[in-house]
Design an enzyme around this catalytic site. Structure first.
Site, mmCIF file in Angstrom:
data_model
loop_
_atom_site.group_PDB
_atom_site.id
_atom_site.type_symbol
_atom_site.label_atom_id
_atom_site.label_comp_id
_atom_site.label_asym_id
_atom_site.label_seq_id
_atom_site.Cartn_x
_atom_site.Cartn_y
_atom_site.Cartn_z
ATOM 1 N N CYS A 197 0.823 -1.208 0.000
ATOM 2 C CA CYS A 197 0.000 0.000 0.000
ATOM 3 C C CYS A 197 0.856 1.256 0.000
ATOM 4 O O CYS A 197 1.937 1.284 0.573
ATOM 5 C CB CYS A 197 -0.883 0.022 1.240
ATOM 6 N N LYS B 269 6.939 -4.264 -4.055
ATOM 7 C CA LYS B 269 8.354 -3.927 -3.980
ATOM 8 C C LYS B 269 8.838 -3.893 -2.540
ATOM 9 O O LYS B 269 9.928 -4.308 -2.230
ATOM 10 C CB LYS B 269 8.594 -2.579 -4.675
HETATM 11 O O1 M6R Z 1 13.636 -4.379 0.462
HETATM 12 P P1 M6R Z 1 14.212 -5.703 0.883
HETATM 13 O O2 M6R Z 1 15.580 -5.943 0.320
HETATM 14 O O3 M6R Z 1 14.185 -5.916 2.362
HETATM 15 O O4 M6R Z 1 13.241 -6.771 0.236
HETATM 16 C C1 M6R Z 1 13.354 -8.127 0.556
HETATM 17 C C2 M6R Z 1 12.553 -8.978 -0.408
HETATM 18 O O5 M6R Z 1 11.194 -8.683 -0.304
HETATM 19 C C3 M6R Z 1 13.003 -8.782 -1.859
HETATM 20 O O6 M6R Z 1 14.362 -9.041 -2.025
HETATM 21 C C4 M6R Z 1 12.216 -9.703 -2.799
HETATM 22 O O7 M6R Z 1 12.557 -11.032 -2.569
HETATM 23 C C5 M6R Z 1 12.464 -9.304 -4.251
HETATM 24 N N1 M6R Z 1 11.217 -9.219 -4.952
HETATM 25 C C6 M6R Z 1 13.376 -10.232 -4.970
HETATM 26 O O8 M6R Z 1 13.533 -9.929 -6.313
#
Ligand code: M6R
Length: 579
Positions: free
Chosen positions: A2, A574
């Site tokens: 969100c 994201k």
């Molecule tokens: O923002 P973050 O690095 O903490 O996010 C962690 C994961 O949600 C993120 O790496 C996710 O696995 C991606 N979509 C991978 O491409």
């Protein structure tokens, strides 16, 4: 996930600014949206399911709230989309997070007309009850917000005032020349202003002709101090690329160069790792794989044991932390709740915290004692690419610093940056492979040692962008079960670097070949066992970087071949700010 955007000012362009703000945070992922603005003493709300339109009809108003929703409580419907209003359409709310005790709170709302299935809507009706008694919006919002369990941010307006509160869910305030704007992501504010305040947990912001920020518990006013943030807006746009994923893959050599030119903070953190009584690398998804790679790197090149845990599991194994422990939390967004919660628990145990993050001012960044910025530039594609390469690069640099061999780390990283450029130049060599495997339902990715996290990351990239079922395995595990799934033609990617894993992984390649697999070899040398070979020059400890780039390009090309938008995988966001 969100997204919130809100504006109050003296110009009449609040709805347009809100639309633009929501467009700038579209990349976070959402399934419906809504914008509300005051017009002739009434609120007008425009909502829809799906993505924002290309343009928004011109509407004149000085106050507007907008929201992009990623469904948690209640399906993807127009009624469930935010903003939500009270029974009389006099008060409007947008909400991020989950009100965990909403069913209990809802029980007191029998006289109200609830129009949605969301936990969010109950908030505005509770505020309505308080407001009808006091006619004081700030005290009504603060009273109701303090009843919520969970991690939440709300923004409420009565048309003349905006009141916002947050706990655990991000909220940033921006100063405009003629007003203020609030958003859950600084990327929505930075095109409009470089003067920001990152609102802290349990603070309340009140905006009308003036601004006040106060502590929700003590009620005391907090000194307002805007931070000037330097930001290159152009770099966060597509420029000449068709998709962000392609742009971000291409930016990777530059990302490594930037890291090599800014290594002062890494030096400090390397010292902390040396002296800590236990270092724990934690992260989620792609960031978790960077952490896992860290354990192999430190063991092999620095002869040092470091621990790894997935962020969402670390809570359950934190009992042994002491004030001498060092927790290195790795997160592109710096907002992933599964990483932030265990960090808070570690902080409560007085451990030192390092944030390895790409997002200046993020919750993780602000929480940490040491802040190691990845400096990769805004990453907009949901499938993380350049942030992962930045994380790996920092891991390599830290390892060699701890080993007292920084220059050796710099050299291997430079090599890998050159090799990424080679891969990108030769990317068309993958087209034949893409045509061959695009219709497959399963792909396996195998690696040993340092190539194991690469195999996991490769499978994750392929899953996210293509919806093909892809599995990453430590190649030695194959014969303990998954080998049963290999049938004639199953694509199996094997990473074969020039290191101690080479002979064993080639033996594993032969095992899958014997079961009919289509073997895709990646590494410096071709081998008769490969049905397809993609050459990647040996970069020593940094070979993990170009090997990953091979998988990124493959995943991107497979997505295009399948007619999918690689930037917006279904169901994903994201920045994952709910548990
Ligand atoms: O923002 P973050 O690095 O903490 O996010 C962690 C994961 O949600 C993120 O790496 C996710 O696995 C991606 N979509 C991978 O491409």
């Amino acid at each position: 996930m969100c997204g919130i955007f809100a504006v109050i000012g003296t110009s009449n362009n609040a709805p347009q600014l809100t639309f633009k703000g929501l467009s700038d945070i579209e990349y976070r992922g959402y399934d419906s949206w809504g914008i509300c603005f005051s017009s002739d003493d009434l609120f007008k709300t425009i909502k829809n399911i799906g993505f924002l339109p290309k343009t928004f009809p011109e509407q004149l108003s000085q106050v507007s709230l907008g929201h992009t929703r990623w469904a948690t409580h209640g399906g993807v419907t127009i009624a469930n989309a935010h903003p939500h209003s009270d029974c009389n359409n006099e008060l409007i709310l947008v909400h991020n997070g989950i009100i965990e005790n909403y069913l209990e709170l809802k029980a007191g709302l029998r006289k109200h007309l609830l129009k949605s299935e969301t936990d969010s809507e109950i908030a505005i009706h509770l505020i309505e009850d308080e407001y009808s008694k006091s006619k004081d919006l700030s005290s009504s919002v603060s009273k109701v917000f303090s009843k919520f369990d969970g991690l939440n941010a709300i923004v409420v307006t009565n048309g003349t005032k905006i009141v916002a509160c947050k706990k655990g869910s991000p909220l940033v305030l921006g100063k405009l020349t003629d007003g203020y704007c609030l958003a859950s992501d600084p990327n929505a504010l930075l095109p409009l202003t470089d003067k920001l305040i990152f609102i802290e947990d349990n603070q309340m912001v009140v905006l009308n002709d003036k601004l006040t920020i106060s502590d929700l518990k003590t009620k005391k006013e907090i000194q307002v101090k805007f931070t000037k943030v330097i930001w290159d807006y152009a770099s966060s746009t597509l420029q000449n690329y068709e998709y962000f994923m392609e742009k971000e893959i291409n930016e990777q050599p530059k990302v490594i160069e930037t890291i090599l030119n800014n290594s002062a903070v890494a030096e400090k953190i390397a010292k902390e790792i040396k002296s800590a009584f236990g270092t724990y690398f934690i992260g989620c998804g792609t960031a978790a794989y960077a952490c896992l790679a860290g354990t192999y790197l430190f063991s092999k090149f620095a002869k040092k044991h470091v621990n790894f845990s997935i962020g969402s599991e670390f809570n359950y194994i934190e009992d042994y932390l002491t004030p001498k422990s060092l927790v290195v939390a790795v997160s592109q967004s710096g907002e992933t709740i599964d990483t932030i919660e265990p960090v808070n628990a570690a902080k409560a145990k007085k451990c030192k915290i390092v944030a390895m993050t790409n997002t200046l001012g993020s919750t993780l960044y602000r929480t940490a004692d040491y802040k190691l910025l990845l400096n990769a530039g805004v990453e907009k594609a949901v499938a993380s690419t350049k942030a992962f390469i930045a994380m790996l690069s920092e891991m390599i640099l830290l390892t060699f610093m701890v080993a007292g061999k920084k220059q050796a780390g710099v050299e291997v990283l430079k090599k890998s940056a050159l090799e990424i450029k080679n891969i990108l130049k030769n990317a068309n060599l993958l087209d034949e492979l893409v045509n061959k495997i695009a219709k497959q339902e399963h792909i396996f990715c195998l690696g040993r040692g340092l190539s194991y996290p690469v195999a996991l990351e490769s499978a994750l990239k392929i899953k996210e962008t293509t919806y093909i079922h892809a599995e990453g395995y430590a190649a030695g595990e194959l014969k303990h079960g998954p080998l049963a799934l290999i049938t004639k033609g199953t694509p199996v990617i094997v990473y074969v670097p020039n290191d101690e894993t080479r002979d064993s992984i080639l033996a594993n390649a032969k095992e899958v070949q014997a079961r009919g697999a289509y073997v895709i070899g990646v590494g410096p040398d071709n081998n008769p066992v490969f049905d397809f070979f993609f050459k990647v020059k040996d970069c020593g400890a940094s070979s993990v970087i170009p090997h990953t780039v091979f998988a990124q390009v493959l995943a991107y090309k497979l997505a295009l071949k399948k007619g999918l938008n690689p930037d917006k995988p279904r169901n994903l966001a994201k920045s994952v700010v709910v548990r």
